[in-house]
Scaffold this motif. Structure first.
Motif, PDB file in Angstrom:
ATOM      1  N   LEU A 138     -26.241 -49.921 -15.326  1.00  0.00           N
ATOM      2  CA  LEU A 138     -26.360 -50.580 -14.108  1.00  0.00           C
ATOM      3  C   LEU A 138     -25.116 -51.324 -13.502  1.00  0.00           C
ATOM      4  O   LEU A 138     -24.509 -51.065 -12.673  1.00  0.00           O
ATOM      5  CB  LEU A 138     -27.638 -51.266 -13.619  1.00  0.00           C
ATOM      6  N   PRO A 139     -24.606 -52.408 -14.681  1.00  0.00           N
ATOM      7  CA  PRO A 139     -23.607 -53.145 -14.055  1.00  0.00           C
ATOM      8  C   PRO A 139     -22.082 -52.193 -13.715  1.00  0.00           C
ATOM      9  O   PRO A 139     -21.444 -52.370 -12.805  1.00  0.00           O
ATOM     10  CB  PRO A 139     -23.248 -53.859 -15.440  1.00  0.00           C
ATOM     11  N   GLU A 140     -22.047 -51.023 -14.575  1.00  0.00           N
ATOM     12  CA  GLU A 140     -20.964 -50.117 -14.233  1.00  0.00           C
ATOM     13  C   GLU A 140     -21.107 -49.455 -13.185  1.00  0.00           C
ATOM     14  O   GLU A 140     -20.110 -49.272 -12.286  1.00  0.00           O
ATOM     15  CB  GLU A 140     -20.998 -48.931 -15.387  1.00  0.00           C
ATOM     16  N   MET A 142     -22.667 -50.415 -10.511  1.00  0.00           N
ATOM     17  CA  MET A 142     -22.320 -51.476  -9.314  1.00  0.00           C
ATOM     18  C   MET A 142     -21.014 -51.589  -8.827  1.00  0.00           C
ATOM     19  O   MET A 142     -20.587 -51.699  -8.070  1.00  0.00           O
ATOM     20  CB  MET A 142     -23.243 -52.694  -9.653  1.00  0.00           C
ATOM     21  N   ARG A 200     -21.150 -57.291 -19.568  1.00  0.00           N
ATOM     22  CA  ARG A 200     -22.113 -56.728 -18.480  1.00  0.00           C
ATOM     23  C   ARG A 200     -22.126 -57.666 -17.287  1.00  0.00           C
ATOM     24  O   ARG A 200     -22.244 -57.389 -16.162  1.00  0.00           O
ATOM     25  CB  ARG A 200     -23.374 -56.350 -18.980  1.00  0.00           C
ATOM     26  N   ILE A 201     -22.079 -59.049 -17.546  1.00  0.00           N
ATOM     27  CA  ILE A 201     -22.059 -59.906 -16.682  1.00  0.00           C
ATOM     28  C   ILE A 201     -20.786 -59.727 -15.587  1.00  0.00           C
ATOM     29  O   ILE A 201     -20.687 -59.889 -14.502  1.00  0.00           O
ATOM     30  CB  ILE A 201     -22.133 -61.300 -17.127  1.00  0.00           C
ATOM     31  N   TRP A 203     -18.780 -56.954 -14.931  1.00  0.00           N
ATOM     32  CA  TRP A 203     -18.860 -56.037 -14.161  1.00  0.00           C
ATOM     33  C   TRP A 203     -19.706 -56.023 -13.067  1.00  0.00           C
ATOM     34  O   TRP A 203     -19.772 -55.713 -12.039  1.00  0.00           O
ATOM     35  CB  TRP A 203     -18.989 -54.809 -15.009  1.00  0.00           C
ATOM     36  N   THR A 204     -21.056 -56.860 -13.410  1.00  0.00           N
ATOM     37  CA  THR A 204     -21.946 -57.048 -12.382  1.00  0.00           C
ATOM     38  C   THR A 204     -21.254 -57.892 -11.341  1.00  0.00           C
ATOM     39  O   THR A 204     -21.558 -57.738 -10.100  1.00  0.00           O
ATOM     40  CB  THR A 204     -23.215 -57.569 -13.029  1.00  0.00           C
ATOM     41  N   GLY A 207     -18.847 -56.028  -9.263  1.00  0.00           N
ATOM     42  CA  GLY A 207     -19.482 -55.001  -8.137  1.00  0.00           C
ATOM     43  C   GLY A 207     -20.000 -56.103  -6.837  1.00  0.00           C
ATOM     44  O   GLY A 207     -19.870 -55.535  -5.884  1.00  0.00           O
ATOM     45  N   LEU A 208     -20.865 -56.966  -7.399  1.00  0.00           N
ATOM     46  CA  LEU A 208     -21.315 -57.817  -6.223  1.00  0.00           C
ATOM     47  C   LEU A 208     -20.114 -58.351  -5.333  1.00  0.00           C
ATOM     48  O   LEU A 208     -20.280 -58.652  -4.221  1.00  0.00           O
ATOM     49  CB  LEU A 208     -22.138 -58.911  -6.760  1.00  0.00           C
TER      50      LEU A 208
END
Length: 230
Positions: A138-140, A142, A200-201, A203-204, A207-208
């Motif tokens: 999901l982070p990817e 986003m 992952r943090i 890339w999240t 995205g945000l």
């Protein structure tokens, strides 16, 4: 709710047809494959182009003609519209994630994938749930959707945004075998085990941040009303 439902009108388009054909080919391969294909490739590599295309599907009508100029003259929040479209694009991606994983389970009875431990231990092949796969990818989704969205809004052209999103995907794919991305890799299969959680943090957050910048940039209404205005 009416505004959310209105976003899905974009599915009646040629661009969505292209996205549907791509997704259909992936599912068809699952149905015909003599042995289970790589779950990691499906979960991350094959899904990244879908995240790019989903943003194109949701925005290509609005950036055609003078549609955004019309929206800019209305007393509505353009930033909220951007967030709705980004969330709807992710919804398309997650719907396909559910589809291919269900087909995979039906065809091969279980999903076995290389999974990292979030505590930093080395990865191991083990049965994977759909939620565990989604948590990794999901982070990817986003980040790729966020970059595509941000470039689309800044350039005011969907094709430029699509090029940016596909460029990130291709760059990561080319780096996959060399390990050049290191701890910043977009795909978890290229990561050192101990780098999973911070990666992952990262890339999240990317995205945000891209979503926030796109929303703020969109609210500069003069960009849409005045031709060539910045």
């Amino acid at each position: 709710m009416r505004l959310w439902l209105a976003e899905w009108r974009a599915l009646r388009s040629g661009m969505f047809a292209i996205m549907a054909v791509y997704g259909g080919l992936l599912v068809t391969y699952l149905l015909l494959a003599p042995r289970p294909p790589s779950v990691a490739l499906y979960n991350e590599v094959a899904m990244a182009p879908l995240a790019v295309m989903a943003v194109g599907v949701l925005f290509h009508r609005d950036l055609a003609g003078n549609q955004m100029e019309l929206f800019a003259s209305y007393p509505l929040s353009l930033a909220a519209m951007i967030v709705r479209k980004w969330a709807s694009a992710l919804g398309l991606v997650l719907a396909f994630h559910l589809l291919w994983s269900r087909v995979y389970l039906w065809r091969f009875r279980e999903i076995v994938a290389p999974l990292y431990s979030w505590s930093g231990r080395a990865w191991a092949w083990k049965p994977a749930s759909e939620l565990s796969l989604l948590a990794l990818a999901l982070p990817e989704y986003m980040a790729v959707a966020g970059l595509t969205l941000l470039v689309t809004i800044v350039a005011k052209r969907v094709d430029v945004g699509l090029l940016a999103g596909f460029a990130l995907f291709l760059l990561e794919s080319l780096n996959a075998g060399s390990g050049a991305s290191g701890a910043g890799a977009l795909f978890t299969m290229n990561l050192p085990a101990q780098a999973l959680l911070p990666n992952r943090i990262l890339w999240t957050g990317a995205g945000l941040a891209a979503l926030a910048l796109a929303a703020l940039w969109t609210e500069r209404r003069t960009r849409w009303i005045e031709e060539g205005g910045e």
